[in-house]
Write a protein that holds these residues in place. Structure first.
Motif, PDB file in Angstrom:
ATOM      1  N   LEU A   1      87.210 -31.153  57.538  1.00 29.76           N
ATOM      2  CA  LEU A   1      88.615 -31.531  57.309  1.00 29.76           C
ATOM      3  C   LEU A   1      89.104 -30.909  56.013  1.00 29.76           C
ATOM      4  CD1 LEU A   1      88.370 -35.342  58.221  1.00 29.76           C
ATOM      5  CD2 LEU A   1      89.132 -33.476  59.673  1.00 29.76           C
TER       6      LEU A   1
ATOM      7  N   SER B   1      91.683 -29.228  55.147  1.00 29.08           N
ATOM      8  CA  SER B   1      93.084 -29.318  54.708  1.00 29.08           C
ATOM      9  C   SER B   1      93.616 -30.744  54.729  1.00 29.08           C
ATOM     10  CB  SER B   1      93.960 -28.452  55.622  1.00 29.08           C
ATOM     11  OG  SER B   1      93.486 -27.147  55.631  1.00 29.08           O
ATOM     12  N   THR B   2      92.791 -31.671  55.135  1.00 29.44           N
ATOM     13  CA  THR B   2      93.253 -33.065  55.215  1.00 29.44           C
ATOM     14  C   THR B   2      93.293 -33.651  53.810  1.00 29.44           C
ATOM     15  OG1 THR B   2      92.181 -33.240  57.352  1.00 29.44           O
ATOM     16  CG2 THR B   2      92.838 -35.297  56.301  1.00 29.44           C
TER      17      THR B   2
ATOM     18  N   LEU C   1      94.320 -39.613  52.909  1.00 34.17           N
ATOM     19  CA  LEU C   1      94.252 -39.952  54.330  1.00 34.17           C
ATOM     20  C   LEU C   1      92.823 -40.284  54.746  1.00 34.17           C
ATOM     21  CD1 LEU C   1      95.986 -40.240  56.808  1.00 34.17           C
ATOM     22  CD2 LEU C   1      95.644 -37.815  57.278  1.00 34.17           C
TER      23      LEU C   1
ATOM     24  N   LEU D   1      92.024 -44.165  55.633  1.00 35.67           N
ATOM     25  CA  LEU D   1      91.579 -44.578  56.968  1.00 35.67           C
ATOM     26  C   LEU D   1      90.169 -45.158  56.930  1.00 35.67           C
ATOM     27  CD1 LEU D   1      93.057 -41.732  59.155  1.00 35.67           C
ATOM     28  CD2 LEU D   1      93.715 -44.130  59.148  1.00 35.67           C
TER      29      LEU D   1
ATOM     30  N   ALA E   1      89.169 -48.979  58.027  1.00 36.88           N
ATOM     31  CA  ALA E   1      88.093 -49.244  58.992  1.00 36.88           C
ATOM     32  C   ALA E   1      87.043 -50.151  58.372  1.00 36.88           C
ATOM     33  CB  ALA E   1      87.459 -47.924  59.434  1.00 36.88           C
TER      34      ALA E   1
ATOM     35  N   TYR F   1      88.179 -53.734  58.117  1.00 35.19           N
ATOM     36  CA  TYR F   1      88.080 -54.433  59.383  1.00 35.19           C
ATOM     37  C   TYR F   1      86.626 -54.795  59.691  1.00 35.19           C
ATOM     38  CZ  TYR F   1      88.299 -55.707  64.235  1.00 35.19           C
ATOM     39  OH  TYR F   1      88.164 -56.407  65.405  1.00 35.19           O
TER      40      TYR F   1
ATOM     41  N   THR G   1      76.419 -54.472  64.827  1.00 33.87           N
ATOM     42  CA  THR G   1      77.075 -53.196  65.144  1.00 33.87           C
ATOM     43  C   THR G   1      76.325 -52.040  64.503  1.00 33.87           C
ATOM     44  OG1 THR G   1      79.121 -54.433  64.881  1.00 33.87           O
ATOM     45  CG2 THR G   1      79.321 -52.078  65.222  1.00 33.87           C
TER      46      THR G   1
ATOM     47  N   ILE H   1      85.220 -52.983  70.065  1.00 30.26           N
ATOM     48  CA  ILE H   1      86.437 -52.678  69.299  1.00 30.26           C
ATOM     49  C   ILE H   1      86.079 -51.963  67.998  1.00 30.26           C
ATOM     50  CG2 ILE H   1      88.345 -53.712  67.990  1.00 30.26           C
ATOM     51  CD1 ILE H   1      88.488 -55.862  70.191  1.00 30.26           C
ATOM     52  N   VAL H   2      85.043 -52.438  67.352  1.00 26.68           N
ATOM     53  CA  VAL H   2      84.630 -51.811  66.084  1.00 26.68           C
ATOM     54  C   VAL H   2      84.212 -50.355  66.329  1.00 26.68           C
ATOM     55  CG1 VAL H   2      82.858 -51.821  64.291  1.00 26.68           C
ATOM     56  CG2 VAL H   2      83.976 -53.943  64.937  1.00 26.68           C
ATOM     57  N   ILE H   3      83.437 -50.153  67.371  1.00 27.71           N
ATOM     58  CA  ILE H   3      82.989 -48.781  67.665  1.00 27.71           C
ATOM     59  C   ILE H   3      84.201 -47.908  67.990  1.00 27.71           C
ATOM     60  CG2 ILE H   3      81.688 -47.367  69.314  1.00 27.71           C
ATOM     61  CD1 ILE H   3      79.690 -49.678  69.481  1.00 27.71           C
TER      62      ILE H   3
ATOM     63  N   ILE I   1      87.251 -48.266  66.955  1.00 26.15           N
ATOM     64  CA  ILE I   1      88.022 -47.964  65.740  1.00 26.15           C
ATOM     65  C   ILE I   1      87.310 -46.894  64.912  1.00 26.15           C
ATOM     66  CG2 ILE I   1      88.713 -48.916  63.492  1.00 26.15           C
ATOM     67  CD1 ILE I   1      89.504 -51.455  64.931  1.00 26.15           C
ATOM     68  N   LEU I   2      86.007 -46.988  64.830  1.00 27.23           N
ATOM     69  CA  LEU I   2      85.242 -45.964  64.099  1.00 27.23           C
ATOM     70  C   LEU I   2      85.480 -44.589  64.711  1.00 27.23           C
ATOM     71  CD1 LEU I   2      81.686 -47.355  63.286  1.00 27.23           C
ATOM     72  CD2 LEU I   2      83.338 -46.415  61.682  1.00 27.23           C
TER      73      LEU I   2
ATOM     74  N   THR J   1      88.918 -43.359  63.992  1.00 24.07           N
ATOM     75  CA  THR J   1      89.012 -42.962  62.584  1.00 24.07           C
ATOM     76  C   THR J   1      88.512 -41.543  62.399  1.00 24.07           C
ATOM     77  OG1 THR J   1      88.551 -45.250  61.960  1.00 24.07           O
ATOM     78  CG2 THR J   1      88.325 -43.598  60.232  1.00 24.07           C
ATOM     79  N   ILE J   2      87.403 -41.259  63.030  1.00 26.37           N
ATOM     80  CA  ILE J   2      86.827 -39.932  62.876  1.00 26.37           C
ATOM     81  C   ILE J   2      87.690 -38.880  63.552  1.00 26.37           C
ATOM     82  CG2 ILE J   2      84.846 -38.502  63.518  1.00 26.37           C
ATOM     83  CD1 ILE J   2      83.168 -41.149  63.254  1.00 26.37           C
TER      84      ILE J   2
ATOM     85  N   THR K   1      91.777 -38.220  62.093  1.00 25.00           N
ATOM     86  CA  THR K   1      92.002 -37.586  60.805  1.00 25.00           C
ATOM     87  C   THR K   1      92.036 -36.072  60.923  1.00 25.00           C
ATOM     88  OG1 THR K   1      89.638 -37.843  60.424  1.00 25.00           O
ATOM     89  CG2 THR K   1      91.089 -39.396  59.322  1.00 25.00           C
ATOM     90  N   SER K   2      91.490 -35.518  62.010  1.00 22.98           N
ATOM     91  CA  SER K   2      91.517 -34.063  62.130  1.00 22.98           C
ATOM     92  C   SER K   2      92.867 -33.555  62.597  1.00 22.98           C
ATOM     93  CB  SER K   2      90.429 -33.597  63.096  1.00 22.98           C
ATOM     94  OG  SER K   2      90.647 -34.156  64.365  1.00 22.98           O
TER      95      SER K   2
ATOM     96  N   THR L   1      95.639 -33.814  61.004  1.00 19.44           N
ATOM     97  CA  THR L   1      96.314 -33.161  59.883  1.00 19.44           C
ATOM     98  C   THR L   1      95.472 -31.971  59.466  1.00 19.44           C
ATOM     99  OG1 THR L   1      95.161 -34.206  58.054  1.00 19.44           O
ATOM    100  CG2 THR L   1      96.945 -35.459  59.072  1.00 19.44           C
ATOM    101  N   GLY L   2      96.087 -30.958  58.939  1.00 19.58           N
ATOM    102  CA  GLY L   2      95.342 -29.786  58.494  1.00 19.58           C
ATOM    103  C   GLY L   2      94.868 -28.921  59.645  1.00 19.58           C
TER     104      GLY L   2
END
Lengths: 372, 411
Positions: free
Chosen positions: A113, A115-116, A120, A124, A128, A131, A143, B10-12, B14-15, B18-19, B22-23, B25-26
């Motif tokens: 990433l 250019s991110t 951000l 994020l 996460a 939560y 988990t 749900i947690v998995i 969201i993870l 998240t990953i 984010t890609s 942007t850029g």
């Protein structure tokens, strides 16, 4: 089975994988004495020192398995001293969270990433982790077992796939270029650069079998030490001793040169995403530990607001630091800070508490009996 | 599904989000990138010139009538540093250069002789530059002189060079080195290292439909030797076979040799007899050993290899007892001579240990190495050595008696 408890296997997996996430990211071991082809031996020896330096903490945890860290310190050292040290523990956990969050951001930024913006990535990740942390430790461990088992498998697979590039003769001669003092010095320093014993300490009140604390720590340290030593050895064998030290993320480069067959090339992204998954869990855990410590210090009941405030504070500070410096470039300073802080919070403070416990043992045992 | 499982999922989820999110942007669209397939570095008037071969996606997609030359563009940038030269390409080119598909990095000979130490930082520091790119020196030429030549069936000159370089597994008169290998050897103290070589060679044009009488091809035979960061010379193709034998990296080589004349059955020759036989080496094992003899280091190199007899023109009946054995001995002698040539060149001409013998001393005599490592180059040039080669011809193909002699009535 009581579903509210954490099993030994979960903790072993968590501690092993969390330990690996830092040690194979910027591979600080390569720059510790003896800084040559014997680094893998130094890592194996660090297993012994790791056990020794964590005895006070594990001993106290075994004596007071139902108490949290701050409660334990309050009981042994007195209310004021307990809260005083507890506050420092809270700050330590938060500072460590900031460190691993920045490390994650900068490593992710370099590879996938580029250019991110940092805000951000950190934002994020923080959301996460907030939560995840809000679901309490038992849920996090459950988990985490899923995530860390897949991650551990990925790391081992990547090591195996890159073996074709490894020249094992670079790891020779064994022990000829290192002195006994250097190996031991490096082993001591390395043992102070890993802090994942706190996962065990914080999770032990929720353990299925509280008598397994020592066993869990020994097994997890052993697995972590072996896999870490192998990862360092193959990285040195693939890149060469000097090139591995010149590189900021040597294991990442190791995965970038994997060319097993046409199907297995350019799979460094697998390592980065695996590492992000482990590290996000780690951030969540240490953020939660900071919250737990503060909660105990100020005698607050479960407060999601406090947890969110802590998370936001960590996020803001991380963004500021990430935008203003590259932390892993100043490796010697970072390592020194990590070693000192780990020595203080993992060994010295628990050792003081353990000594005080031995002086106050009778009164504390009497108190415990009357409570029962 | 109970509550705990739902929450876990749900947690998995969201993870994972998240990953992945984010890609967004850029992200860079493909049509904004100039995909580089080969890079050349030269020095002119104190300035660095970077020449990038960039894929032309428009021509490639309308490929029915486009030539391979039209499929690529050559973009140059000039600057005081490599980074400045690289970025300056955007002053005249309408795309941002994108390096992850650049498989070839070529140094011009002038730059290599001057020293490449201050130009390789860009290659190791840049996260786009792939570590599996091959490092090469343009023999007797600028890098941009050898780029732009495509005499193969690849779609672009860069790809043509890449495929030839990768073909070193078929011919050990050369050796290919990736960026990672380059740095691995570059950092070794008191030792030299090699890189691959490119040279443009003129050959007669066979295709009568093309008007030119000659065509230019790229040849990757030979290897460039470096001492420190400076180019000091080249190993020839035969010396490279010897080199690859010495370091135990020989994959595939052809050894041509002449067997003793008395083996030729002159009575049964029924056509013109040649002079040479060819054995293709397909497996070899090298062991290097050092011994201290009268206080002096002596290097022993033992090589055992197996080969296939691909051709014999001398008129030798290998079905006769003893003939194959003699051929093996002759083959071994030639292989030995290649190794000795390579060693002599490294010791006497280059005065640089490009074979990794210093590392061998370090492994076998670590205490001695601590005493001599600073003077290793001086010791290496006078190092005594003994080379022993054992050749076995395991396979002679479909024939035993070559066509230029009669079998006769012998059993």
């Amino acid at each position: 089975m009581n579903s509210e408890k954490i099993t030994s296997r979960q903790l072993i997996l968590l501690i092993t994988t969390f330990g690996l996430s830092v040690t194979i990211s910027y591979m600080f071991a390569l720059n510790l004495p003896p800084s040559n082809q014997d680094v893998w031996i130094m890592i194996l020896l660090s297993f012994v020192y790791s056990l020794i330096f964590r005895i006070p903490l594990l001993f106290l945890n075994n004596k007071f398995p139902e108490l949290t860290l701050v409660e334990m310190l309050e009981k042994i050292l007195g209310k004021f001293a307990g809260k005083f040290f507890g506050l420092f523990y809270a700050l330590y956990f938060m500072a460590y969270t900031i460190f691993i969050l920045i490390l994650q951001t900068q490593m992710t930024g370099i590879n996938i990433l580029a250019s991110t913006p940092n805000w951000l990535i950190i934002g994020l990740t923080t959301i996460a982790c907030l939560y995840i942390g809000s679901k309490d430790l038992v849920m996090m461990c459950w988990t985490g077992e899923l995530v860390t088992s897949i991650s551990l498998f990925s790391i081992v697979l990547l090591i195996l796939l890159g073996l074709k590039n490894v020249n094992f003769t670079l790891l020779l001669p064994i022990l000829s270029d290192s002195t006994f003092a250097e190996i031991n010095k490096g082993a001591i320093m390395f043992s102070f650069l890993t802090t994942d014993v706190f996962v065990l300490i914080k999770a032990s009140p929720f353990l299925e079998n509280k008598k397994n604390v020592y066993k869990i720590f020994v097994y997890s340290s052993l697995f972590f030490t072996i896999i870490c030593a192998i990862a360092v050895a193959v990285t040195q064998g693939a890149l060469g001793l000097e090139q591995a030290r010149h590189t900021i993320y040597p294991f990442l480069i190791y995965t970038r040169i994997i060319n097993f067959t046409a199907a297995f090339e350019r799979i460094d992204v697998v390592f980065v995403t695996t590492w992000i998954a482990i590290n996000t869990g780690r951030v969540a855990f240490f953020m939660y530990f900071g919250y737990m410590a503060l909660k105990d210090v100020f005698n607050i009941d479960k407060s999601k607001v406090l947890f969110i405030v802590i998370g936001i504070l960590i996020g803001i500070i991380s963004i500021y630091i990430a935008n203003n410096m590259t932390i892993v470039v100043a490796q010697s300073m970072i390592n020194l800070a990590l070693m000192l802080s780990t020595a203080i919070f993992v060994t010295i403070i628990p050792l003081i508490a353990m000594i005080v416990y031995f002086f106050r043992r009778r009164s504390l045992d009497t108190e415990k009996l009357s409570e029962n | 599904m109970n509550n705990l499982s739902k929450k876990t999922l749900i947690v998995i989820f969201i993870l994972a989000i998240t990953i992945l999110l984010t890609s967004c942007t850029g992200g860079r669209e493909l049509n904004t990138l100039g995909i580089v397939v080969a890079t050349g570095l030269d020095l002119e008037d104190g300035k660095v010139i970077i020449t990038n071969e960039v894929i032309n996606p428009a021509k490639g997609s309308n490929s029915e009538n486009s030539t391979t030359q039209e499929n690529t563009l050559f973009i140059q940038g000039i600057g005081d540093t490599l980074t400045e030269a690289f970025v300056n390409t955007t002053l005249t080119f309408d795309r941002e250069l994108y390096l992850p598909h650049s498989h070839i990095v070529i140094f011009g000979e002038e730059l290599a002789k001057r020293g490449i130490g201050d130009y390789i930082d860009f290659l190791s520091r840049n996260n786009e530059q792939r570590e599996q790119s091959f490092m090469l020196v343009a023999l007797g030429a600028k890098a941009y002189d050898v780029m732009g030549i495509n005499s193969g069936i690849s779609q672009s000159p860069g790809r043509y060079i890449y495929e030839i370089v990768r073909g070193d597994i078929y011919n050990d008169e050369t050796r290919s080195f990736t960026l990672t290998e380059f740095f691995k050897y570059f950092y070794r103290p008191h030792e030299g290292f090699l890189t691959g070589v490119l040279k443009a060679v003129e050959k007669p044009q066979i295709n009568k439909e093309i008007s030119e009488n000659e065509m230019t091809v790229i040849c990757v035979k030979d290897a460039a030797a470096f001492k420190g960061d400076k180019l000091i010379g080249y190993y020839t193709g035969e010396e490279m076979i010897g080199f690859n034998f010495i370091v135990g990296e020989l994959k595939n080589a052809i050894i041509e040799f002449e067997s003793p004349d008395y083996l030729v059955d002159k009575d049964r020759i029924n056509s013109r007899a040649g002079k040479l036989s060819s054995v293709q080496v397909f497996r070899s094992k090298t062991s290097q050993n050092l011994k201290l003899i009268d206080g002096k280091l002596h290097l022993f190199i033992d090589v055992k290899f197996r080969g296939i007899l691909r051709e014999t023109t001398q008129g030798l009946d290998i079905s006769q007892p003893g003939v194959l054995k003699e051929m093996e001995n002759s083959c071994a002698k030639v292989a030995k001579s290649y190794m000795e040539q390579a060693l002599e060149k490294g010791m006497k001409e280059f005065e640089s240990d490009t074979f990794g013998i210093g590392q061998l001393v370090h492994r076998q005599y670590p205490d001695l190495w601590k005493e001599i490592e600073d003077n290793w180059e001086g010791i290496f040039v006078n190092l005594d050595y003994t080379v022993n080669v054992t050749a076995r011809i395991n396979d002679t193909g479909f024939t035993n008696t070559p066509p230029n002699i009669r079998k006769g009535k012998q059993l």
